[in-house]
Scaffold this motif. Structure first.
Motif, PDB file in Angstrom:
ATOM      1  N   TRP A  69    -109.741  42.302 -41.858  1.00 45.89           N
ATOM      2  CA  TRP A  69    -110.160  42.402 -40.448  1.00 45.89           C
ATOM      3  C   TRP A  69    -111.663  42.213 -40.273  1.00 45.89           C
ATOM      4  O   TRP A  69    -112.288  42.850 -39.435  1.00 45.89           O
ATOM      5  CB  TRP A  69    -109.722  43.761 -39.848  1.00 45.89           C
ATOM      6  CG  TRP A  69    -108.266  44.006 -40.005  1.00 45.89           C
ATOM      7  CD1 TRP A  69    -107.240  43.320 -39.399  1.00 45.89           C
ATOM      8  CD2 TRP A  69    -107.625  44.977 -40.848  1.00 45.89           C
ATOM      9  NE1 TRP A  69    -106.033  43.819 -39.813  1.00 45.89           N
ATOM     10  CE2 TRP A  69    -106.242  44.830 -40.692  1.00 45.89           C
ATOM     11  CE3 TRP A  69    -108.127  45.961 -41.698  1.00 45.89           C
ATOM     12  CZ2 TRP A  69    -105.327  45.620 -41.372  1.00 45.89           C
ATOM     13  CZ3 TRP A  69    -107.224  46.748 -42.382  1.00 45.89           C
ATOM     14  CH2 TRP A  69    -105.833  46.576 -42.214  1.00 45.89           C
ATOM     15  N   ARG A  81    -122.557  52.226 -31.974  1.00 49.29           N
ATOM     16  CA  ARG A  81    -121.965  50.990 -31.446  1.00 49.29           C
ATOM     17  C   ARG A  81    -121.186  51.259 -30.162  1.00 49.29           C
ATOM     18  O   ARG A  81    -121.160  50.423 -29.261  1.00 49.29           O
ATOM     19  CB  ARG A  81    -121.066  50.344 -32.495  1.00 49.29           C
ATOM     20  CG  ARG A  81    -121.806  49.596 -33.596  1.00 49.29           C
ATOM     21  CD  ARG A  81    -122.463  48.309 -33.100  1.00 49.29           C
ATOM     22  NE  ARG A  81    -121.478  47.406 -32.547  1.00 49.29           N
ATOM     23  CZ  ARG A  81    -121.504  46.931 -31.307  1.00 49.29           C
ATOM     24  NH1 ARG A  81    -122.487  47.270 -30.486  1.00 49.29           N
ATOM     25  NH2 ARG A  81    -120.566  46.112 -30.892  1.00 49.29           N
ATOM     26  N   GLU A 122    -121.854  49.396 -26.801  1.00 43.97           N
ATOM     27  CA  GLU A 122    -120.830  48.661 -26.055  1.00 43.97           C
ATOM     28  C   GLU A 122    -120.838  49.114 -24.585  1.00 43.97           C
ATOM     29  O   GLU A 122    -120.758  48.288 -23.673  1.00 43.97           O
ATOM     30  CB  GLU A 122    -119.463  48.926 -26.698  1.00 43.97           C
ATOM     31  CG  GLU A 122    -118.366  47.967 -26.341  1.00 43.97           C
ATOM     32  CD  GLU A 122    -118.674  46.519 -26.657  1.00 43.97           C
ATOM     33  OE1 GLU A 122    -119.470  46.233 -27.570  1.00 43.97           O
ATOM     34  OE2 GLU A 122    -118.108  45.656 -25.956  1.00 43.97           O
ATOM     35  N   GLU A 137    -113.615  49.294 -25.160  1.00 44.49           N
ATOM     36  CA  GLU A 137    -112.995  49.083 -26.462  1.00 44.49           C
ATOM     37  C   GLU A 137    -114.074  48.690 -27.449  1.00 44.49           C
ATOM     38  O   GLU A 137    -115.039  48.026 -27.106  1.00 44.49           O
ATOM     39  CB  GLU A 137    -111.885  48.029 -26.413  1.00 44.49           C
ATOM     40  CG  GLU A 137    -112.356  46.664 -26.010  1.00 44.49           C
ATOM     41  CD  GLU A 137    -111.217  45.648 -25.950  1.00 44.49           C
ATOM     42  OE1 GLU A 137    -110.055  46.060 -25.917  1.00 44.49           O
ATOM     43  OE2 GLU A 137    -111.518  44.449 -25.932  1.00 44.49           O
ATOM     44  N   LEU A 138    -113.891  49.159 -28.680  1.00 42.85           N
ATOM     45  CA  LEU A 138    -114.850  48.848 -29.731  1.00 42.85           C
ATOM     46  C   LEU A 138    -114.120  48.133 -30.860  1.00 42.85           C
ATOM     47  O   LEU A 138    -113.063  48.580 -31.300  1.00 42.85           O
ATOM     48  CB  LEU A 138    -115.499  50.135 -30.255  1.00 42.85           C
ATOM     49  CG  LEU A 138    -116.545  49.945 -31.360  1.00 42.85           C
ATOM     50  CD1 LEU A 138    -117.770  49.205 -30.816  1.00 42.85           C
ATOM     51  CD2 LEU A 138    -116.966  51.282 -31.948  1.00 42.85           C
ATOM     52  N   ALA A 139    -114.686  47.018 -31.306  1.00 43.48           N
ATOM     53  CA  ALA A 139    -114.139  46.320 -32.469  1.00 43.48           C
ATOM     54  C   ALA A 139    -114.715  46.997 -33.704  1.00 43.48           C
ATOM     55  O   ALA A 139    -115.903  46.911 -33.962  1.00 43.48           O
ATOM     56  CB  ALA A 139    -114.522  44.843 -32.423  1.00 43.48           C
ATOM     57  N   PHE A 192    -113.542  46.795 -37.047  1.00 42.90           N
ATOM     58  CA  PHE A 192    -113.198  46.219 -38.354  1.00 42.90           C
ATOM     59  C   PHE A 192    -112.008  46.926 -38.998  1.00 42.90           C
ATOM     60  O   PHE A 192    -111.881  46.960 -40.209  1.00 42.90           O
ATOM     61  CB  PHE A 192    -114.406  46.251 -39.306  1.00 42.90           C
ATOM     62  CG  PHE A 192    -115.602  45.528 -38.757  1.00 42.90           C
ATOM     63  CD1 PHE A 192    -115.731  44.163 -38.931  1.00 42.90           C
ATOM     64  CD2 PHE A 192    -116.575  46.201 -38.038  1.00 42.90           C
ATOM     65  CE1 PHE A 192    -116.833  43.483 -38.431  1.00 42.90           C
ATOM     66  CE2 PHE A 192    -117.667  45.525 -37.523  1.00 42.90           C
ATOM     67  CZ  PHE A 192    -117.797  44.174 -37.719  1.00 42.90           C
ATOM     68  N   GLY A 245    -108.874  46.312 -37.505  1.00 41.38           N
ATOM     69  CA  GLY A 245    -107.718  45.533 -37.067  1.00 41.38           C
ATOM     70  C   GLY A 245    -107.229  45.793 -35.657  1.00 41.38           C
ATOM     71  O   GLY A 245    -106.388  45.047 -35.163  1.00 41.38           O
ATOM     72  N   ARG A 246    -107.709  46.850 -35.026  1.00 40.35           N
ATOM     73  CA  ARG A 246    -107.280  47.137 -33.665  1.00 40.35           C
ATOM     74  C   ARG A 246    -108.471  47.608 -32.851  1.00 40.35           C
ATOM     75  O   ARG A 246    -109.367  48.253 -33.399  1.00 40.35           O
ATOM     76  CB  ARG A 246    -106.260  48.285 -33.645  1.00 40.35           C
ATOM     77  CG  ARG A 246    -104.923  47.916 -34.182  1.00 40.35           C
ATOM     78  CD  ARG A 246    -104.022  49.112 -34.091  1.00 40.35           C
ATOM     79  NE  ARG A 246    -102.698  48.768 -34.563  1.00 40.35           N
ATOM     80  CZ  ARG A 246    -101.574  49.138 -33.982  1.00 40.35           C
ATOM     81  NH1 ARG A 246    -101.602  49.887 -32.906  1.00 40.35           N
ATOM     82  NH2 ARG A 246    -100.414  48.772 -34.467  1.00 40.35           N
ATOM     83  N   PRO A 247    -108.445  47.349 -31.551  1.00 36.49           N
ATOM     84  CA  PRO A 247    -109.537  47.897 -30.737  1.00 36.49           C
ATOM     85  C   PRO A 247    -109.508  49.424 -30.769  1.00 36.49           C
ATOM     86  O   PRO A 247    -108.445  50.036 -30.775  1.00 36.49           O
ATOM     87  CB  PRO A 247    -109.237  47.370 -29.330  1.00 36.49           C
ATOM     88  CG  PRO A 247    -107.840  46.866 -29.351  1.00 36.49           C
ATOM     89  CD  PRO A 247    -107.486  46.584 -30.776  1.00 36.49           C
ATOM     90  N   SER A 255    -100.031  54.601 -27.019  1.00 33.06           N
ATOM     91  CA  SER A 255    -100.606  53.769 -28.069  1.00 33.06           C
ATOM     92  C   SER A 255    -100.103  54.308 -29.394  1.00 33.06           C
ATOM     93  O   SER A 255    -100.069  55.520 -29.593  1.00 33.06           O
ATOM     94  CB  SER A 255    -102.140  53.845 -28.032  1.00 33.06           C
ATOM     95  OG  SER A 255    -102.669  53.408 -29.277  1.00 33.06           O
ATOM     96  N   GLU A 256     -99.735  53.420 -30.293  1.00 32.07           N
ATOM     97  CA  GLU A 256     -99.286  53.873 -31.612  1.00 32.07           C
ATOM     98  C   GLU A 256    -100.372  54.694 -32.304  1.00 32.07           C
ATOM     99  O   GLU A 256    -100.077  55.556 -33.141  1.00 32.07           O
ATOM    100  CB  GLU A 256     -98.917  52.670 -32.471  1.00 32.07           C
ATOM    101  CG  GLU A 256     -97.608  52.014 -32.038  1.00 32.07           C
ATOM    102  CD  GLU A 256     -97.481  50.578 -32.524  1.00 32.07           C
ATOM    103  OE1 GLU A 256     -98.156  50.220 -33.499  1.00 32.07           O
ATOM    104  OE2 GLU A 256     -96.709  49.816 -31.909  1.00 32.07           O
ATOM    105  N   LEU A 257    -101.625  54.441 -31.941  1.00 28.42           N
ATOM    106  CA  LEU A 257    -102.717  55.208 -32.552  1.00 28.42           C
ATOM    107  C   LEU A 257    -102.627  56.686 -32.191  1.00 28.42           C
ATOM    108  O   LEU A 257    -103.172  57.540 -32.895  1.00 28.42           O
ATOM    109  CB  LEU A 257    -104.070  54.637 -32.105  1.00 28.42           C
ATOM    110  CG  LEU A 257    -104.395  53.232 -32.620  1.00 28.42           C
ATOM    111  CD1 LEU A 257    -105.650  52.703 -31.956  1.00 28.42           C
ATOM    112  CD2 LEU A 257    -104.565  53.242 -34.127  1.00 28.42           C
TER     113      LEU A 257
END
Lengths: 390, 320
Positions: free
Chosen positions: A272, A301, A305, A328-330, A332, A334-336, A372-374
């Motif tokens: 990712w 970050r 953002e 949303e934060l990228a 690294f 794989g998901r926001p 959300s699955e998270l």
């Protein structure tokens, strides 16, 4: 130990002032860390870096600065580490006089005392150092968001993996160091949540009976654990856990503090786009990025953002945006990554790693959630008990 | 290179005159060459380390390859598969675009937050332009006046004046922009955002946002629908968009900006290339290590072709 104070000013170099608006916007962030005594451990292999966390904040600042120079924003990071016998609240007050955007790496009680200062009422504090689940539950604070996952999130990630593999008979060894009891409690609660059974528990106390090497004691120590599929070890400082694998009486895998570890971040992350973050960090710090470095990086970050998207710099506006649906934060992974608007915890995937590779990443396939699955990881809204965010 | 004579022999034995798709295999340090007539891999060519971006010169006499971990853009003779020389590319080149003048490569240096401009004839660096963190997507307008770099962590499209080689605009897009293309005679710029899950469409004349396309895959959490590479059909009427770990390619109407179809392909679909008449589309599927062949008219996957590990880029080469 003397008080360490550094200021990293993001001044626009003339060469970099590309089409920047004349009126530069200044964003000040304080990184404040409480130094805590480290318990003695048996192995010297993994010393805790003194600049743990701080280097992540510096890298995040550099990332923000790069974006900022295209938008006419100056980023200033003020950093301070309060020594073990220092007064954290004095440092906090001084910082609050400078900015209302703060990243804290401190034990839970210290963090709460700082967040409860009257001067901090309107501040935005990001917790990048305390994994206490209670800070996301009954002890939550409206002015504190969390980029470090809770112990509950980490334990849930591990249990999802065990459910997937159908390794449902568990044994647990609990240490006596700081945090070990909390880690063990998180593992127990999570096992119950996912319908797994901890059939046998033992406490590892390094007492007078321990006459040989730790590794030589382990076969004997684990002989009476009975039948189990996976041995969990609660040992936050990794004092003895590292000696458990391959030394158990039965040939069984180990998880928790050693073996298969649920983590915020680890050097084995390379998918990712993570390889780029790893190499930027390595170049900056001269060592691999660790959990708290990542949490501090994500904290600054996240502020970056929010500033970029809202053009605001005040804590209430940024907090509202970060807890809102557009943030949303990228990261690294794989998901926001977003924030739970009921307790301020950053939603994020939890990697399960061993020393050589990423084994799996939670949430694992099949663990579903209406939002959300998270949110299958850690405290969910109905159970959080956090009321400060209403 | 030890295998070069062998490759040359194989070439002599192979029937001449087939169109090809060239695919870079990021984790195998090779290129797989697919014969479009037979849909089979006919050659595997060694490259530098971690090959990603790939593009042919306009006359197809050489192929340029971003060998990221070798810190080089390699120039290869596509007939012999021999590396002719390396270009000075800056560190960690990931993607690039060849200017219409067939002479200047605009290269994204992922680790250095720089776009490097290289003259392929003199083999020298002409300019290095500071851009955002982790530059990746590269595009150049059909008239050659504008080059675009997108930066993954800064979340911007950086607009470069190719005359002065200076930035003249920086526009925000959603998280982790990956790929950019000029379309409709250079009047529109499309930028995909992997983590944001969108494509942003800019009006090129004003550099302002004109539209935004969001993607949905049924029974798939939106977090996993991650647009990356995309290409346009004849006349720029439709875009085919790789949606990463959702394992689908979306078909977007380029007039209405509506998603018309979803095509199931291999795992973690990344980039793609068309055949000569754009009736077939070849997608690189990183995780499953294969290339899916899509029938463009019927919008159906026809076949999977096993290539190397982690196929990344794809480029078309006509029969010689």
């Amino acid at each position: 130990m003397t008080r360490i104070r550094t200021t990293i000013a993001a001044l626009l170099g003339a060469a970099l002032a590309l089409a920047a608006p004349a009126m530069a916007q200044e964003v000040r962030v304080q990184y404040l860390k409480q130094a805590v005594p480290q318990p003695p451990v048996l192995s010297n292999l993994d010393p805790i870096p003194e600049n743990l966390g701080l280097q992540g904040a510096i890298l995040g600042l550099e990332d923000n600065r790069t974006t900022g120079r295209f938008l006419g924003q100056d980023w200033i990071l003020m950093t301070e580490t309060v020594p073990e016998d220092g007064d954290f609240l004095v440092a906090m007050r001084t910082a609050l006089a400078q900015t209302d955007l703060l990243i804290l790496d401190a034990p839970a009680a210290t963090l709460l005392a700082a967040a409860d200062l009257p001067e901090a009422a309107q501040a935005l504090i990001l917790n990048a150092g305390s994994p206490e689940t209670a800070l996301r539950g009954a002890e939550c604070r409206a002015n504190v968001l969390h980029t470090l996952p809770s112990r509950a999130m980490l334990a849930d990630a591990l249990m999802q993996f065990l459910v997937t593999r159908r390794w449902d008979r568990l044994a647990l060894i609990e240490g006596e160091g700081p945090g070990d009891a909390d880690q063990a409690a998180a593992l127990r609660a999570s096992a119950t949540k996912f319908g797994l059974r901890i059939r046998m528990e033992k406490t590892w106390s390094f007492d007078a009976d321990m006459r040989r090497n730790a590794s030589q004691e382990v076969p004997l120590f684990t002989q009476d654990l009975g039948e189990y599929d996976m041995l969990l070890v609660a040992d936050e400082a990794n004092d003895f856990a590292r000696y458990i694998p391959f030394n158990t009486w039965l040939p069984r895998p180990v998880a928790g503090a050693e073996g298969l570890r649920p983590v915020t971040w680890d050097r084995v992350m390379e998918q990712w786009g993570a390889a780029q973050l790893q190499s930027r960090f390595l170049e900056l710090a001269g060592r691999p990025m660790l959990d708290r470095d990542y949490a501090a990086w994500a904290a600054i970050r996240a502020i970056g953002e929010a500033v970029t998207r809202t053009k605001a710099t005040d804590a209430p506006s940024l907090r509202a945006y970060m807890l809102g649906p557009d943030f949303e934060l990228a990261g690294f992974k794989g998901r926001p990554m977003t924030f739970r608007n009921w307790n301020g915890q950053m939603r994020q995937p939890i990697p399960l790693v061993d020393r050589g590779a990423l084994v799996a990443q939670a949430p694992l396939e099949g663990f579903l959630h209406p939002r959300s699955e998270l949110d299958t990881l850690g405290l969910d809204q109905p159970e959080s008990g956090c009321e400060a965010f209403e | 290179m030890k295998s070069a004579p062998l490759i040359a022999l194989l070439l002599l034995a192979a029937p001449a005159g087939a169109d090809e798709i060239w695919v870079t295999n990021e984790k195998d340090d090779t290129i797989s060459v697919i014969d479009i007539a037979t849909l089979e891999v006919v050659r595997t060519i060694p490259t530098g380390e971690r090959p990603r971006g790939i593009t042919f010169s306009h006359d197809y006499s050489v192929v340029y390859i971003c060998a990221s971990d070798s810190d080089a853009v390699q120039v290869m003779d596509p007939v012999t598969g021999e590396i002719l020389h390396d270009l000075p590319s800056g560190e960690d080149p990931e993607q690039f675009v060849l200017h219409p003048d067939n002479r200047h490569l605009y290269i994204a240096n992922e680790d250095d937050a720089i776009t490097t401009v290289v003259d392929v004839e003199t083999r020298s660096v002409v300019a290095q332009i500071d851009v955002g963190i982790e530059p990746e997507g590269m595009a150049v307008s059909p008239d050659g006046k504008i080059a675009i770099t997108t930066s993954e962590t800064t979340n911007m499209a950086h607009w470069i004046d190719t005359e002065t080689r200076q930035l003249f605009a920086n526009t925000l897009v959603d998280s982790r922009p990956r790929h950019a293309e000029f379309v409709k005679d250079g009047t529109e710029l499309w930028v995909s955002s992997e983590i944001g899950g969108t494509i942003t469409i800019f009006d090129v004349a004003t550099q302002t946002e004109k539209a935004k396309i969001a993607f949905e895959v049924p029974n798939m959490h939106p977090d996993r629908v991650q647009p990356v590479g995309f290409e346009f059909t004849n006349g720029d009427t439709h875009a085919f968009v790789a949606l990463g770990p959702s394992n689908h390619v979306a078909v977007v109407n380029a007039e209405t900006y509506e998603v018309e179809d979803l095509i199931l392909v291999g795992r973690r679909v990344w980039h793609m290339a068309f055949n000569a008449d754009r009736s077939l589309l070849f997608t690189t599927n990183g995780v499953s290590g294969d290339v899916t062949v899509v029938d463009v008219a019927r919008r159906e996957a026809l076949k999977s072709i096993k290539v190397g590990r982690f196929p990344w880029g794809a480029a078309f080469r006509p029969a010689q």
